[in-house]
Motif scaffolding. Structure first.
Motif, PDB file in Angstrom:
ATOM      1  N   VAL B 225       0.851  -1.184   0.000  1.00  0.00           N
ATOM      2  CA  VAL B 225       0.000   0.000   0.000  1.00  0.00           C
ATOM      3  C   VAL B 225       0.888   1.235   0.000  1.00  0.00           C
ATOM      4  O   VAL B 225       1.913   1.271   0.702  1.00  0.00           O
ATOM      5  CB  VAL B 225      -0.908   0.033   1.256  1.00  0.00           C
ATOM      6  N   MET B 226       0.498   2.204  -0.816  1.00  0.00           N
ATOM      7  CA  MET B 226       1.214   3.469  -0.832  1.00  0.00           C
ATOM      8  C   MET B 226       0.192   4.556  -0.553  1.00  0.00           C
ATOM      9  O   MET B 226      -0.814   4.671  -1.247  1.00  0.00           O
ATOM     10  CB  MET B 226       1.853   3.668  -2.202  1.00  0.00           C
ATOM     11  N   GLU B 235       3.255   7.337   3.302  1.00  0.00           N
ATOM     12  CA  GLU B 235       3.512   6.046   3.930  1.00  0.00           C
ATOM     13  C   GLU B 235       3.502   4.975   2.855  1.00  0.00           C
ATOM     14  O   GLU B 235       2.720   5.035   1.898  1.00  0.00           O
ATOM     15  CB  GLU B 235       2.463   5.727   4.999  1.00  0.00           C
ATOM     16  N   HIS B 236       4.377   3.991   3.005  1.00  0.00           N
ATOM     17  CA  HIS B 236       4.520   2.987   1.971  1.00  0.00           C
ATOM     18  C   HIS B 236       5.027   1.718   2.654  1.00  0.00           C
ATOM     19  O   HIS B 236       6.027   1.742   3.345  1.00  0.00           O
ATOM     20  CB  HIS B 236       5.540   3.494   0.935  1.00  0.00           C
ATOM     21  N   ASP B 304      10.807  17.094   6.456  1.00  0.00           N
ATOM     22  CA  ASP B 304      10.226  16.569   5.216  1.00  0.00           C
ATOM     23  C   ASP B 304      11.139  15.482   4.670  1.00  0.00           C
ATOM     24  O   ASP B 304      11.882  15.691   3.728  1.00  0.00           O
ATOM     25  CB  ASP B 304      10.057  17.702   4.190  1.00  0.00           C
ATOM     26  N   GLU B 305      11.094  14.328   5.290  1.00  0.00           N
ATOM     27  CA  GLU B 305      11.963  13.256   4.784  1.00  0.00           C
ATOM     28  C   GLU B 305      11.262  11.924   5.012  1.00  0.00           C
ATOM     29  O   GLU B 305      10.448  11.789   5.932  1.00  0.00           O
ATOM     30  CB  GLU B 305      13.332  13.358   5.475  1.00  0.00           C
ATOM     31  N   LEU B 306      11.532  10.973   4.137  1.00  0.00           N
ATOM     32  CA  LEU B 306      10.878   9.674   4.232  1.00  0.00           C
ATOM     33  C   LEU B 306      11.743   8.769   5.093  1.00  0.00           C
ATOM     34  O   LEU B 306      12.861   8.422   4.733  1.00  0.00           O
ATOM     35  CB  LEU B 306      10.702   9.098   2.820  1.00  0.00           C
ATOM     36  N   ARG B 307      11.221   8.422   6.283  1.00  0.00           N
ATOM     37  CA  ARG B 307      11.966   7.503   7.159  1.00  0.00           C
ATOM     38  C   ARG B 307      11.721   6.083   6.701  1.00  0.00           C
ATOM     39  O   ARG B 307      10.653   5.769   6.167  1.00  0.00           O
ATOM     40  CB  ARG B 307      11.472   7.638   8.605  1.00  0.00           C
ATOM     41  N   ARG B 308      12.658   5.203   6.909  1.00  0.00           N
ATOM     42  CA  ARG B 308      12.496   3.803   6.517  1.00  0.00           C
ATOM     43  C   ARG B 308      12.937   2.888   7.640  1.00  0.00           C
ATOM     44  O   ARG B 308      13.937   3.156   8.302  1.00  0.00           O
ATOM     45  CB  ARG B 308      13.362   3.469   5.304  1.00  0.00           C
ATOM     46  N   ALA B 313       7.990   2.572   5.061  1.00  0.00           N
ATOM     47  CA  ALA B 313       8.465   3.947   4.931  1.00  0.00           C
ATOM     48  C   ALA B 313       7.375   4.901   5.355  1.00  0.00           C
ATOM     49  O   ALA B 313       6.200   4.647   5.104  1.00  0.00           O
ATOM     50  CB  ALA B 313       8.887   4.215   3.489  1.00  0.00           C
ATOM     51  N   TRP B 314       7.746   5.989   6.037  1.00  0.00           N
ATOM     52  CA  TRP B 314       6.754   6.984   6.419  1.00  0.00           C
ATOM     53  C   TRP B 314       7.423   8.348   6.488  1.00  0.00           C
ATOM     54  O   TRP B 314       8.616   8.477   6.757  1.00  0.00           O
ATOM     55  CB  TRP B 314       6.085   6.606   7.743  1.00  0.00           C
TER      56      TRP B 314
END
Lengths: 304, 335
Positions: B225-226, B235-236, B304-308, B313-314
Motif C-alpha cells: 500500500v502506498m 507512507e509505503h 520533510d523526509e521519508l523515514r524507513r 516507509a513513512w
C-alpha cells in the motif's frame, strides 16, 4: 424504422403542400398577370380575353386545385415567356445548377474540413488564427463581389478561365469557388468546435491508452464523432447552394435554374416561379430526410 | 522477484499563470510481476497524474520529470512516441475512472476490443474475436458473443467497466494500471469489480497498480500500500504493516474515516480529517500535513523526509518507536 420513415414522409408531403399553397397565394396577390402580358395600353376587353385564356377568371381555389392536379402529374403549365412547358424548361436548366452545387460543395468541404481539423488540433496557435482569418474573410465578402474579383483576375488579367457561360466544366470553376468559399466559414467553425470537443473526450484518452497512433486516433476515433453535426450542415448547405445560386448564376451567366428564377421573376413568368419554388422546397425536404438517415447511420444512438 | 515497473523521484509540474503547480512531488515506487500495489489518498493528491505520467498520457501542459522511470527495462523517459505506442495497450494497460464515457460511442464493443489486439499483434480478425469473447466471459459478461455487436450506450456502467477491463487484457499485458475504476459505479458493484480485477491479476500473473478510495478492498487484495498526500508518498509498506501499524498520522486518519471489515468494530463512530489539502502552487516547506495533523509539534514545519525501517516507509517527524506507540494507542482505543 419503417414507422419512423412513414412518419417523416407524411410530414414531408404536408410541408410541400403548404409551400405550394403559400407560393400560389403570394404570387396571385403580387400583380395582375394579364396586364403584365398585354402591356399598359391594353383595352379591358383584351385583358378579359387573356384572363379567360389563362383561366385567371376562375375562383382562386379552383385555380390552385387545377394547378396542383397538374403538378402531381408533372405538368406545371407553360411558360408565359418561352414557347416551352415549365417542366421542360426546368429539366434543361437543372443539370447546370446541380453541377455548380456539387462543385461548390466540393470546394467547401475540401477547405472547411482540413482547416477545421488543423485548427482544432492546435487550438490558439498561428495555425488556428490563420484558419480563422480565412474563414472571416470568406464570411465578410459578398459572394457576387468575390465572383467579380475572380472574373477580373482570372478571366481578364490572366485569361485562364472563361468569364461567363456554362458550356464547359471550366466555366463552373470560378462560380464554384465563389459559392463554396462563401459557405466555408460556418462549416469550418463547426468542424473545429466538434473536433475540439471530441478530442477532450475520455474515449480519445482510451484510444491513446490503447497505443494507437495519432493518425488513427484522429481519423478513426475523433473524426467519426465530430463529423455528425457537419454532415447535417453539409446537406443543408447543399440545399442553400441549389436555392442560393441565383446571384452567382446571374453573375457568371450560367444557364441554371437560379438564373431562370431571376429571369422569370423579372418577367412575372408566374408558372415558372411557382414550379421553381416548389422544386427548391422539395429539394430541401429530401435533403433533410437524407441528412437524418446519414446521421442515424453515423450515430448508433439515433438508430433504433 | 525482479521489478517490472520502477519509478524514482517522479515529478509532475503544471504551469498555472506564471507560477507552477507541483502536482506530483517526487514519488518513488516499484512493482513486481504478479504484485498488487494500491495507491490511496484523497482527491487531488496526485494519484491519477502519477498513473498518467507512467503511461505517458499527461495533458499537454503538464511537465514530467523523473530520476528513473522504467518498464520492463525500457526507459520510458527516453522512449520515442513510437516506442510508447508499442508498449501502451499492449504490455502496459490502463483502466480509467469513467466507464460511461471511456468507450467510443460510434463503434461496437467488438470493434473496440478487437482493435487493440489487431493493432499490436499480427493476428487474423477471427483470432481477435475469439479472444474478445473469451475475455468478456472472463470478466463475467453473459452472452459474450452477442455483446460484440452492441454499442456502448446499450450497456450499463458496470458492464462498460467490465468491457474496459476486458479491453485492457486483450494483448496479455504485464502491468495494468487501474485509476479508481469503480468511483463512477453503483456501490453494490464496486467491490465486485475490484475483486474481479484482483482475481484476473492472479490468474494472468500481472502487476496491478490500483488507485482507489476503498480501504476495505485494499485490505483484502493489496500486497503493498502506498498512501499519498499533497503529491508525496507519506507512507509505503506491505499491506499488513500499513494496516496493522500505520505510522503516519494521515494514514491513521484515513483508516478512521472508513470502516474496514474485521478491523472496525460495529457501532464505532467513523472519523473525519478536518481542514483542507494545502495549495500545491509553489513550494511547500516542511510537512504538508501539519496543519491538519492532530499530533503536530514544533519542528514539523521543517521536517520533510521519508523515514524507513523494515521495508516500511513513512514521512513523519516521529521516529519508528514513537510512531508505533501512536499506532498501538489507536488500536487500543478502538477495542
Amino acid at each position: 424504422m419503417l414507422g419512423y420513415l412513414a412518419q417523416r414522409l407524411g410530414l414531408a408531403v404536408l410541408v410541400c403542400l403548404t409551400v405550394s399553397l403559400i407560393t400560389f397565394s403570394l404570387l396571385s396577390a403580387s400583380g395582375d398577370i394579364a396586364s403584365a402580358i398585354a402591356g399598359e395600353e391594353a383595352t379591358p376587353q383584351q385583358l378579359a380575353e387573356i384572363r379567360a385564356e389563362l383561366g385567371l377568371d376562375r375562383p382562386w381555389l379552383v385555380r390552385y386545385l387545377g394547378w396542383l392536379g397538374g403538378a402531381l402529374q408533372g405538368d406545371f403549365g407553360d411558360s408565359l415567356f418561352f414557347r416551352e412547358t415549365v417542366a421542360d424548361l426546368i429539366i434543361h436548366r437543372l443539370p447546370n445548377t446541380l453541377l455548380l452545387a456539387a462543385m461548390s460543395l466540393g470546394v467547401m468541404l475540401s477547405l472547411a474540413i482540413p482547416l477545421g481539423m488543423l485548427a482544432a488540433f492546435r487550438p490558439n496557435t498561428w495555425i488556428d488564427r490563420l484558419a480563422l482569418s480565412i474563414a472571416v474573410l470568406g464570411q465578410a465578402m459578398p459572394n457576387f463581389w468575390f465572383g467579380l474579383i475572380l472574373i477580373v483576375v482570372f478571366a481578364l488579367n490572366f485569361g485562364v478561365l472563361p468569364a461567363s457561360g456554362s458550356s464547359t466544366t471550366w466555366h463552373f470553376i470560378m462560380p464554384a469557388i465563389a459559392l463554396g468559399y462563401y459557405a466555408t466559414p460556418p462549416m469550418m467553425r463547426l468542424t473545429r468546435a466538434g473536433m475540439i470537443e471530441v478530442l477532450g473526450q475520455d474515449y480519445i484518452r482510451t484510444a491513446h491508452a490503447k497505443g494507437l497512433s495519432m493518425k488513427r486516433v484522429l481519423f478513426k476515433h475523433a473524426l467519426r464523432n465530430a463529423i455528425i453535426p457537419v454532415v447535417a450542415l453539409t446537406v443543408v448547405q447543399f440545399g442553400n447552394m441549389l436555392g442560393g445560386s441565383v446571384v452567382i448564376e446571374t453573375v457568371f451567366g450560367i444557364q441554371g435554374v437560379g438564373y431562370l428564377a431571376w429571369e422569370s421573376i423579372t418577367r412575372l413568368d408566374v408558372p415558372v416561379v411557382q414550379a421553381l419554388m416548389l422544386l427548391v422546397a422539395v429539394f430541401y425536404i429530401v435533403l433533410v430526410l437524407v441528412s437524418d438517415f446519414v446521421n442515424a447511420w453515423l450515430d448508433p444512438k439515433i438508430r433504433k | 522477484m525482479s521489478n517490472i515497473l520502477e519509478v524514482e523521484n517522479l515529478r509532475v509540474d503544471i504551469p498555472v499563470g506564471n507560477q507552477t503547480l507541483h502536482a506530483v512531488r517526487g514519488i518513488s515506487f516499484s512493482l513486481a510481476r504478479g504484485e498488487t500495489l494500491c495507491i490511496v489518498g484523497e482527491s487531488g493528491c496526485g494519484k491519477s497524474l502519477t498513473s498518467l505520467a507512467v503511461m505517458g498520457l499527461l495533458p499537454r501542459a503538464a511537465r514530467r520529470s523523473a530520476d528513473r522511470l522504467e518498464f520492463d527495462g525500457i526507459d520510458l523517459m527516453r522512449a520515442s512516441r513510437r516506442q510508447m505506442q508499442k508498449i501502451r495497450g499492449n504490455r502496459l494497460s490502463m483502466i480509467f475512472q469513467e466507464p460511461m464515457t471511456s468507450l467510443n460511442p460510434a463503434y461496437t464493443i467488438g470493434d473496440q476490443l478487437e482493435e487493440v489486439m489487431l493493432w499490436h499483434q499480427k493476428v487474423p480478425r477471427e483470432k481477435a474475436r475469439e479472444r474478445a469473447v473469451f475475455l468478456l466471459e472472463k470478466v463475467g459478461i453473459t452472452g459474450a458473443a452477442k455483446r460484440l455487436s452492441q454499442y456502448p450506450h446499450q450497456l450499463s456502467g458496470g458492464l462498460r467497466q467490465r468491457v474496459m477491463i476486458a479491453m485492457s487484457l486483450m494483448c496479455g499485458p504485464s502491468v495494468i494500471i487501474a485509476d479508481e475504476p469503480t468511483t463512477a459505479l453503483d456501490v453494490t458493484i464496486q467491490a465486485q469489480i475490484l475483486l474481479l480485477l484482483s482475481e484476473l491479476q492472479r490468474e494472468f500473473d500481472m502487476g496491478l497498480v490500483l488507485i482507489t478510495h476503498d480501504l476495505g478492498v485494499v485490505a483484502r487484495i493489496a500486497d503493498r500500500v502506498m498512501v499519498m498526500y499533497a503529491g508525496q508518498v507519506v507512507e509505503h509498506g506491505s499491506a499488513k504493516a500499513v494496516f496493522e501499524t500505520p505510522l503516519h498520522p494521515y494514514t491513521r486518519g484515513l483508516m478512521e474515516c472508513m470502516p474496514i471489515p474485521g478491523k472496525t468494530p460495529p457501532g464505532q463512530h467513523l472519523g473525519s480529517i478536518p481542514g483542507i489539502v494545502p495549495s500545491l502552487i509553489g513550494e511547500i516547506e516542511g510537512c504538508a500535513f501539519r496543519d491538519r495533523c492532530p499530533v503536530a509539534r514544533a519542528g514539523c514545519e521543517r521536517f520533510d523526509e521519508l523515514r524507513r525501517a523494515d521495508g516500511h516507509a513513512w514521512r513523519c517527524i516521529m521516529d519508528a518507536q514513537e510512531a508505533r506507540g501512536h499506532a498501538a494507542a489507536r488500536e487500543e482505543a478502538h477495542q
